[in-house]
Design an enzyme around this catalytic site. Structure first.
Site, PDB file in Angstrom:
ATOM      1  N   CYS A 111       0.850  -1.143   0.074  1.00  0.00           N
ATOM      2  CA  CYS A 111      -0.069  -0.048   0.058  1.00  0.00           C
ATOM      3  C   CYS A 111       0.721   1.315   0.062  1.00  0.00           C
ATOM      4  O   CYS A 111       1.724   1.468   1.024  1.00  0.00           O
ATOM      5  CB  CYS A 111      -0.889  -0.062   1.265  1.00  0.00           C
ATOM      6  SG  CYS A 111      -1.905   1.356   1.211  1.00  0.00           S
ATOM      7  N   GLY A 112       0.711   2.160  -1.052  1.00  0.00           N
ATOM      8  CA  GLY A 112       1.581   3.296  -1.183  1.00  0.00           C
ATOM      9  C   GLY A 112       0.746   4.587  -0.437  1.00  0.00           C
ATOM     10  O   GLY A 112       1.474   5.466  -0.250  1.00  0.00           O
TER      11      GLY A 112
END
Length: 269
Positions: free
Chosen positions: A123-124
């Protein structure tokens, strides 16, 4: 008529299909030492501005200076590499700490928008507290020519040549398809941050970024923030990623795993 199970041969040498089928039995690697396995490393990497803790991300622990600079830029904590006076890399109890030495005003900015939770390797945007942080840096890019298909083909060849088990790749390419920077990481967004950070440090942004992963919003946001005019991904982007790319005049290309090229957003208008 299909023979009952009890009457089928149990001798693999009499069953050519069974010899060729790798799913008939486990290859037992459960007793192998961890350092002999081909998969990537994953460690907590804490990013700190002076003494202000900003975020901890799970990442492959190499290219850490590039990762931290690219992450800080994508997050809007720094506006240019010149904002960083020094980068110190330290080991922590379970991973690494990357300390960016910055002016006090930048450290205060970091404190005001610090991530609320751990950012995982998948997840960025985990832990952002406001939608404005997620959409930070979006602007309309100036019109530019579309990448040549030969440049895309060179990038696809490089992705195949540079591939490694369990690792995402991001490549920074010149207009003629030369590889300028390579980012390798268990996290696709980390790989792109490594390319952006290395490019900031070198003072030369690529004309095209190509990633080995799917494309969601944060990859578009990072590319636009870095004013990279074109982004190519191996699998289909999300609809939101396409919508934002079109709004920002970012050229977005789906390479369909190297089988065909599809132009989803064009930045030449």
């Amino acid at each position: 008529m299909t023979a009952p199970l009890s009457s089928r041969t149990e001798n693999p040498s009499q069953d050519p299909q069974r010899e060729l089928d790798p799913l008939t039995a486990f290859e037992d690697a459960s007793g192998l030492a961890l350092d002999t396995l081909p998969g990537p490393q994953e460690s907590p990497v804490s990013i700190v501005f002076n003494d202000t803790a900003y975020a901890t991300v799970l990442a492959t622990p190499d290219q850490l200076a590039s990762l931290a600079v690219g992450f800080a830029f994508s997050e809007g904590v720094i506006d240019r590499y010149a904002d960083v006076e020094a980068v110190d890399i330290e080991t922590s109890r379970h991973g690494f700490r990357v300390r960016l030495r910055v002016a006090e005003r930048i450290a205060r900015r970091a404190g005001s928008q610090a991530r609320a939770t751990l950012s995982t390797s998948g997840c960025g945007a985990c832990g952002v507290q406001e939608e404005s942080q997620l959409l930070f840096g979006l602007t309309r890019l100036p019109a530019t020519t579309l990448p040549e298909t030969t440049t895309i083909a060179a990038g696809l060849d490089a992705l195949r040549n540079e591939s490694a088990p369990g690792v995402h790749l991001a490549l920074g390419l010149s207009e003629i398809g030369e590889i300028m920077t390579v980012g390798r990481d268990i996290g696709r967004h980390n790989a792109l941050d490594k390319v952006i950070g290395a490019s900031l440090i070198a003072g030369n942004m690529p004309a095209l970024v190509m990633t080995s992963s799917r494309c969601s919003l944060e990859l578009v946001q990072k590319s636009v923030r870095a004013r990279i005019p074109a982004l190519a991904t191996l699998s289909y982007p999300s609809r939101l990623a396409v919508e934002v790319a079109r709004s920002c005049n970012l050229t977005l290309i789906n390479c369909h795993r190297g089988k065909r090229l599809e132009l989803l957003s064009r930045g030449d208008g």
